[in-house]
Design a protein around this motif. Structure first.
Motif, short mmCIF file in Angstrom:
data_model
loop_
_atom_site.label_atom_id
_atom_site.label_comp_id
_atom_site.label_asym_id
_atom_site.label_seq_id
_atom_site.Cartn_x
_atom_site.Cartn_y
_atom_site.Cartn_z
N PRO A 1 52.01 82.56 -30.48
CA PRO A 1 50.96 81.67 -30.96
C PRO A 1 50.48 81.95 -32.39
O PRO A 1 49.61 81.24 -32.87
CB PRO A 1 49.83 81.95 -29.97
CG PRO A 1 49.98 83.41 -29.65
CD PRO A 1 51.47 83.65 -29.62
N ASP A 2 51.02 82.99 -33.05
CA ASP A 2 50.61 83.22 -34.44
C ASP A 2 50.99 82.02 -35.31
O ASP A 2 50.22 81.58 -36.16
CB ASP A 2 51.25 84.50 -34.97
CG ASP A 2 50.70 85.74 -34.29
OD1 ASP A 2 49.54 85.71 -33.85
OD2 ASP A 2 51.43 86.74 -34.20
N ALA B 1 53.70 67.93 -23.03
CA ALA B 1 53.40 69.35 -23.13
C ALA B 1 53.65 70.14 -21.84
O ALA B 1 53.42 71.35 -21.82
CB ALA B 1 51.95 69.56 -23.57
N TYR B 2 54.11 69.52 -20.77
CA TYR B 2 54.31 70.28 -19.53
C TYR B 2 55.34 71.40 -19.70
O TYR B 2 55.11 72.54 -19.25
CB TYR B 2 54.71 69.36 -18.38
CG TYR B 2 53.68 68.34 -17.95
CD1 TYR B 2 52.44 68.22 -18.59
CD2 TYR B 2 53.94 67.47 -16.91
CE1 TYR B 2 51.52 67.27 -18.19
CE2 TYR B 2 53.02 66.51 -16.50
CZ TYR B 2 51.82 66.42 -17.15
OH TYR B 2 50.91 65.47 -16.75
N PRO B 3 56.51 71.14 -20.32
CA PRO B 3 57.44 72.26 -20.53
C PRO B 3 56.83 73.37 -21.38
O PRO B 3 57.07 74.56 -21.14
CB PRO B 3 58.63 71.60 -21.24
CG PRO B 3 58.57 70.16 -20.86
CD PRO B 3 57.10 69.86 -20.76
N HIS B 4 56.03 72.98 -22.36
CA HIS B 4 55.32 73.95 -23.20
C HIS B 4 54.39 74.82 -22.36
O HIS B 4 54.33 76.03 -22.54
CB HIS B 4 54.54 73.17 -24.27
CG HIS B 4 53.43 73.91 -24.92
ND1 HIS B 4 53.62 74.83 -25.92
CD2 HIS B 4 52.08 73.85 -24.71
CE1 HIS B 4 52.44 75.31 -26.31
NE2 HIS B 4 51.50 74.74 -25.58
N GLU C 1 45.86 80.36 -25.55
CA GLU C 1 45.95 80.59 -26.99
C GLU C 1 47.14 79.85 -27.59
O GLU C 1 47.24 79.70 -28.81
CB GLU C 1 46.07 82.09 -27.27
CG GLU C 1 47.33 82.75 -26.70
CD GLU C 1 47.43 84.23 -27.04
OE1 GLU C 1 46.78 84.66 -28.01
OE2 GLU C 1 48.15 84.95 -26.31
N TYR C 2 48.04 79.38 -26.74
CA TYR C 2 49.18 78.60 -27.21
C TYR C 2 48.83 77.12 -27.41
O TYR C 2 49.68 76.34 -27.83
CB TYR C 2 50.35 78.72 -26.23
CG TYR C 2 50.97 80.09 -26.22
CD1 TYR C 2 51.98 80.43 -27.13
CD2 TYR C 2 50.56 81.06 -25.31
CE1 TYR C 2 52.56 81.70 -27.12
CE2 TYR C 2 51.12 82.33 -25.29
CZ TYR C 2 52.12 82.64 -26.21
OH TYR C 2 52.70 83.90 -26.20
N ASP C 3 47.60 76.75 -27.07
CA ASP C 3 47.10 75.40 -27.31
C ASP C 3 46.04 75.47 -28.41
O ASP C 3 44.84 75.47 -28.13
CB ASP C 3 46.48 74.81 -26.03
CG ASP C 3 47.49 74.53 -24.95
OD1 ASP C 3 48.68 74.76 -25.18
OD2 ASP C 3 47.08 74.08 -23.86
#
Length: 641
Positions: free
Chosen positions: A67-68, A79-82, A111-113
């Protein structure tokens, strides 16, 4: 039985994919697609878009240091696969359920969103904000925005791209070109890209370039390849993006991992100007029923994985409000050739696909461009047509400036059909129609209706057809009606007049919209406790039925208003009117029941309405509170029936 996913089982976070070779990345994509199919077959939700970006999702998380590095998904349908790759696989089967994962990206979830998204064309603007913040802090992380070609019909995307040349650090925009948003995209840009990528001229150019390269000496083959890339950019629209300041790469096959990974790695290192990577994908990729469906199974309920058949109730059900609106509009359009219908990339969602089948020349899909839709409708109205602008309540917010300046100030008779009013269950707060009563009702000259059932919706459509001197709007919820009979051809209502549906003497419940059924249930419950209850259907939030309102205030001890909207709506209008007419000076007890002052998370609609206090029990509590009676010891209090 869950799919066999040995490689996916090893991925707890995107970092686990960064040591994978090309073969393993392809296997991971296959397993991820199988997992997503299995998940959505159990939960329902957005489907086709996610299937189309499986390889892209794997490649992005493999190449970028999320997530950086910031990764922003436009809309979030895909975004489901994400979510599965970013540490949420153990909760993925709670998708769109109460207390479970959101169907869209959500900052509080992971944190990836880094940015929440449920409305189209926001990703590039948000990405530029992250770029500016990064530069101000002296950091060097990458920023990526993924935007679908359907979103390229929205003006906001171009506003952001025009501004992108100002960024001084790395920015990559991924144009996910699948020739679909929810319905096939409309407008010049979408058609332009699809035509050029698939056209004979582009294909001939590529074949010619490859044929020539094969007969050249090896040192010249690389030069020929670069020349072909340059020409390809010229043909496919790269020069358009280049003129906006982007370094254009593409188009490339979004399902070819061998092409995606090295190109993304190259894009990651370009820092002197923003990069646009044009990726061609197939919505519904890898699942035959989705690939063959007209909408690529954009959104589904639970289904059988083998057959693709979606679960259907065997019991007969009342018609959907959306379908009732469309059918009623068709009835009137058969009699009035001036009636036209406009939607913003939601023909099936608004029911206008039905209208369009009968009146194709009188149906306009303007793409994801609500601002344009409103002003386009204003232009039609200004020249004597009768436009119905059918837009979800939550999406009409995007065109509000145009509603004010282009419609209301000019007093043009545009008719707004606001679907998905109130709470919408699994789609959550981004799609809830919470605010339209307040923002439409505040406009001078606006007529605002909220039908209580499908028959009342038919009357609202007829009323809107008859209004030719000012704008009007009517709101209705997602889902099924109540099963009441619908007139063959409904008559217009008297403007600003409500109706009494139950007579009483102690408590008056004044309902606006489809909470009328719950208000009647509440009246029964209050009656069992000894209270005599009147129930009235306001029908109109504006203009208010002042005569009815003052009668209720005069003949009852307490008045409770009920609406499926936020604070500052119908209840506020009622209080204003009561104060202006001195009705509050006589000791009238008033409670306004509205949606709570929060953004309610997704859940089953009945649970959400209970949480909001807008079910029968909640209305009873509101009435007892107004009467100053304890909920437990209410029996024996108040005037008897």
């Amino acid at each position: 039985m869950p799919p066999n996913t040995p490689l996916l089982d090893k991925v707890a976070s995107p970092a686990d994919t960064r040591g994978f070779n090309a073969s393993e990345l392809k296997q991971l994509a296959d397993e991820l697609r199988a997992e997503m199919i299995d998940v959505v077959s159990q939960t329902g939700g957005h489907f086709g878009a996610g299937l189309g970006v499986v390889e892209l999702t794997v490649a992005l998380h493999h190449v970028y240091q999320t997530p950086d590095d910031i990764l922003i998904w436009d809309v979030g349908h895909q975004a489901y696969p994400h979510k599965i790759l970013t540490g949420r696989r153990d909760r993925i089967r709670t998708l769109r359920q109460g207390g479970g994962l959101s169907g869209f990206t959500k900052r509080s979830e992971s944190e990836y969103d880094p940015f929440g998204a449920a409305h189209a064309a926001t990703s590039i603007s948000a990405a530029l904000g992250f770029c500016a913040a990064r530069d101000a802090k002296g950091r060097d992380n990458r920023v990526v925005a993924v935007i679908g070609d359907g979103s390229m019909s929205a003006g906001m995307a171009y506003e952001a791209m025009n501004n992108a040349c100002e960024t001084t650090g790395q920015l990559t925009v991924i144009l996910n070109d699948n020739d679909m948003s929810i319905a096939p995209p409309v407008g010049g840009m979408s058609a332009y890209m699809a035509r050029l990528v698939s056209g004979g001229g582009y294909q001939s150019l590529r074949h010619l370039g490859k044929s020539m390269a094969r007969v050249l000496p090896k040192p010249l083959q690389e030069a020929a390849r670069k020349a072909e890339e340059y020409a390809r950019g010229m043909v496919t629209g790269g020069t358009f993006f280049e003129e906006l300041g982007f370094y254009y790469v593409g188009p490339i096959d979004g399902h070819d991992m061998d092409a995606l990974v090295p190109i993304l790695k190259n894009a990651r290192e370009i820092k002197d100007r923003p990069v646009l990577v044009h990726v061609v994908t197939q919505k519904g990729k890898g699942y035959a029923p989705a690939e063959s469906a007209a909408d690529k199974l954009h959104a589904v309920v639970k289904f059988d994985v083998v057959t693709g058949q979606q679960a259907k109730s065997t019991a007969p059900a009342p018609p959907q409000y959306t379908k009732v609106f469309a059918q009623e509009l068709i009835k009137h359009a058969r009699l009035d050739p001036k009636i036209v219908a406009i939607n913003a990339a939601m023909p099936s969602g608004t029911g206008l696909d039905l209208f369009g089948k009968e009146f194709p020349e009188r149906t306009f899909d303007v793409g994801i461009a609500e601002q344009h839709a409103v002003t386009f409708a204003a232009g039609l109205a200004a020249d004597g047509m009768k436009p119905f602008c059918a837009i979800y309540s939550t999406f009409l917010q995007r065109g509000y400036d145009q509603v004010v300046h282009d419609v209301a100030i000019q007093r043009l008779p545009v008719r707004f059909a606001m679907d998905r009013a109130g709470l919408v269950g699994a789609d959550g707060p981004t799609h809830a129609g919470s605010f339209d009563i307040g923002f439409m009702g505040s406009l001078p000259g606006m007529i605002l209706m909220a039908p209580a059932d499908e028959a009342e919706l038919a009357h609202a459509v007829a009323t809107a057809v008859a209004i030719d001197d000012r704008p009007s709007a009517f709101r209705y919820p997602r889902g099924e009606g109540t099963g009441v009979a619908i007139p063959d051809l409904a008559a217009p209502l008297e403007i600003g007049k409500g109706r009494i549906v139950r007579e009483g003497t102690t408590v008056a419940i004044l309902s606006l919209g489809t909470r009328l059924a719950e208000s009647l249930k509440a009246a029964e419950l209050l009656g069992a406790r000894g209270f005599s209850v009147t129930v009235a259907d306001a029908r109109f939030a504006k203009p208010l039925d002042i005569e009815l309102l003052l009668r209720l205030a005069r003949e009852h001890e307490a008045l409770v208003t009920v609406e499926e909207g936020s604070m500052g709506g119908f209840g506020a209008f009622v209080l204003q009117a009561l104060a202006e007419h001195g009705a509050l000076d006589r000791g009238l007890k008033v409670r306004t029941l509205v949606l709570p002052d929060i953004f309610q998370d997704h859940d089953k609609p009945e649970i959400m309405y209970a949480q909001a206090g807008l079910d029968a029990e909640g209305i009873v509590r509101g009435a007892l509170n107004a009467m100053g009676v304890d909920n437990v010891s209410a029996a024996g209090a108040g005037r008897r029936a």
